[in-house]
Design an enzyme around this catalytic site. Structure first.
Site, PDB file in Angstrom:
ATOM      1  N   ARG A  38     -23.467  29.322  37.989  1.00 22.36           N
ATOM      2  CA  ARG A  38     -24.869  29.320  38.396  1.00 22.36           C
ATOM      3  C   ARG A  38     -25.693  28.118  37.913  1.00 22.36           C
ATOM      4  O   ARG A  38     -26.742  27.838  38.476  1.00 22.36           O
ATOM      5  CB  ARG A  38     -25.576  30.618  37.986  1.00 22.36           C
ATOM      6  CG  ARG A  38     -26.946  30.768  38.677  1.00 22.36           C
ATOM      7  CD  ARG A  38     -27.427  32.178  38.794  1.00 22.36           C
ATOM      8  NE  ARG A  38     -27.659  32.857  37.539  1.00 22.36           N
ATOM      9  CZ  ARG A  38     -28.655  33.727  37.327  1.00 22.36           C
ATOM     10  NH1 ARG A  38     -29.515  33.982  38.283  1.00 22.36           N
ATOM     11  NH2 ARG A  38     -28.783  34.342  36.174  1.00 22.36           N
ATOM     12  N   ASP A  39     -25.253  27.413  36.886  1.00 20.31           N
ATOM     13  CA  ASP A  39     -26.038  26.262  36.411  1.00 20.31           C
ATOM     14  C   ASP A  39     -25.110  25.096  36.084  1.00 20.31           C
ATOM     15  O   ASP A  39     -25.216  24.476  35.031  1.00 20.31           O
ATOM     16  CB  ASP A  39     -26.862  26.649  35.180  1.00 20.31           C
ATOM     17  CG  ASP A  39     -27.944  25.611  34.862  1.00 20.31           C
ATOM     18  OD1 ASP A  39     -28.366  24.888  35.786  1.00 20.31           O
ATOM     19  OD2 ASP A  39     -28.362  25.542  33.696  1.00 20.31           O
ATOM     20  N   PHE A  40     -24.214  24.797  37.015  1.00 18.60           N
ATOM     21  CA  PHE A  40     -23.257  23.713  36.803  1.00 18.60           C
ATOM     22  C   PHE A  40     -23.969  22.373  36.959  1.00 18.60           C
ATOM     23  O   PHE A  40     -24.596  22.108  37.979  1.00 18.60           O
ATOM     24  CB  PHE A  40     -22.103  23.825  37.805  1.00 18.60           C
ATOM     25  CG  PHE A  40     -21.019  22.798  37.599  1.00 18.60           C
ATOM     26  CD1 PHE A  40     -20.086  22.965  36.594  1.00 18.60           C
ATOM     27  CD2 PHE A  40     -20.957  21.664  38.385  1.00 18.60           C
ATOM     28  CE1 PHE A  40     -19.082  22.021  36.387  1.00 18.60           C
ATOM     29  CE2 PHE A  40     -19.969  20.717  38.190  1.00 18.60           C
ATOM     30  CZ  PHE A  40     -19.028  20.892  37.185  1.00 18.60           C
TER      31      PHE A  40
END
Length: 238
Positions: A38-40
């Site tokens: 989700r927050d790559f």
């Protein structure tokens, strides 16, 4: 972290970092209960002294859909410049959202630029908006490669890496490859050398019909002259 690396990295190191990060995402996506990162982004990729990539900060990670579910509905969180457009618009989260974010990071590695850079001209603030139209154009794609990499890579390797980024960044989530296929594509791209030495290496090509191992899904990717394949998807799932 990768975002704090000061000196320009050689081609093989950049592709090795991309491969290591891709393997991390593939491991999450292929778990018994899939996990969506989700927050790559580059700042969440840690590098050791040998530039081995490790994913960090799983604070926004989310369990993936189960059974007949196609997505997870969640409050939109993440980082501007990396989040997939369909997730930003609808809050519908899938593993393909991570694939889009990976495409942005791959672009950063290929170009040596940041995902968002307000110090550049307005047309170049967004790396994706600036680079995407060139990614599927063999006459122009070498224009986006970091000029500091001159002579370190084969033109064929650059074409394959840009093609991979192009499909990862598709506006249609179903058109994006699985992370396991991203890993398979990246593995040969670490090699340096002439185009002649690269010809003997098999690199998956998303423009031909292939079987995706492990999930019995077939797809045929269709080149799209634009980088916004919402109306005409870059890949057709069947």
């Amino acid at each position: 972290s990768l975002s704090e690396t000061a000196s320009p990295l050689p081609w093989a190191t950049r592709m090795s970092i991309a491969l290591g990060a891709a393997k991390g995402l593939a491991c999450l996506h292929n778990a018994e209960r899939p996990v969506i990162y989700r927050d790559f982004k580059t700042s969440n990729i840690l590098l050791d002294s040998d530039y081995t990539a490790k994913l960090s900060d799983f604070g926004l990670a989310k369990a993936g859909p189960e059974g007949d579910e196609t997505h997870v509905s969640t409050r939109v969180m993440g980082t501007y410049g990396y989040a997939a457009p369909e997730y930003v618009m609808t809050g519908h989260l899938t593993a393909r959202s991570d694939v889009y974010s990976f495409g942005v990071v791959l672009l950063e590695l290929l170009t040596g630029r940041k995902s968002i850079d307000k110090s550049r001209s307005s047309r170049e603030h967004s790396l994706v908006d600036w680079a995407c139209p060139k990614l599927n154009d063999k006459r122009r794609l070498l224009q986006i490669i970091d000029p500091r990499l001159e002579g370190q890579y084969s033109v064929r390797a650059a074409h394959k890496a840009c093609s991979l980024a192009y499909y990862c960044l598709s506006q249609n989530p179903k058109a994006r490859p699985l992370m396991s296929d991203v890993v398979e594509t990246l593995e040969p791209l670490q090699l340096q050398g002439s185009d002649a030495s690269f010809q003997s290496i098999h690199v998956p090509d998303y423009r031909i019909h292939r079987r995706l191992t492990g999930n019995n899904v077939h797809y045929r990717a269709i080149p799209n002259p634009k980088c916004a394949p919402a109306a005409v998807p870059a890949c057709r799932v069947r």
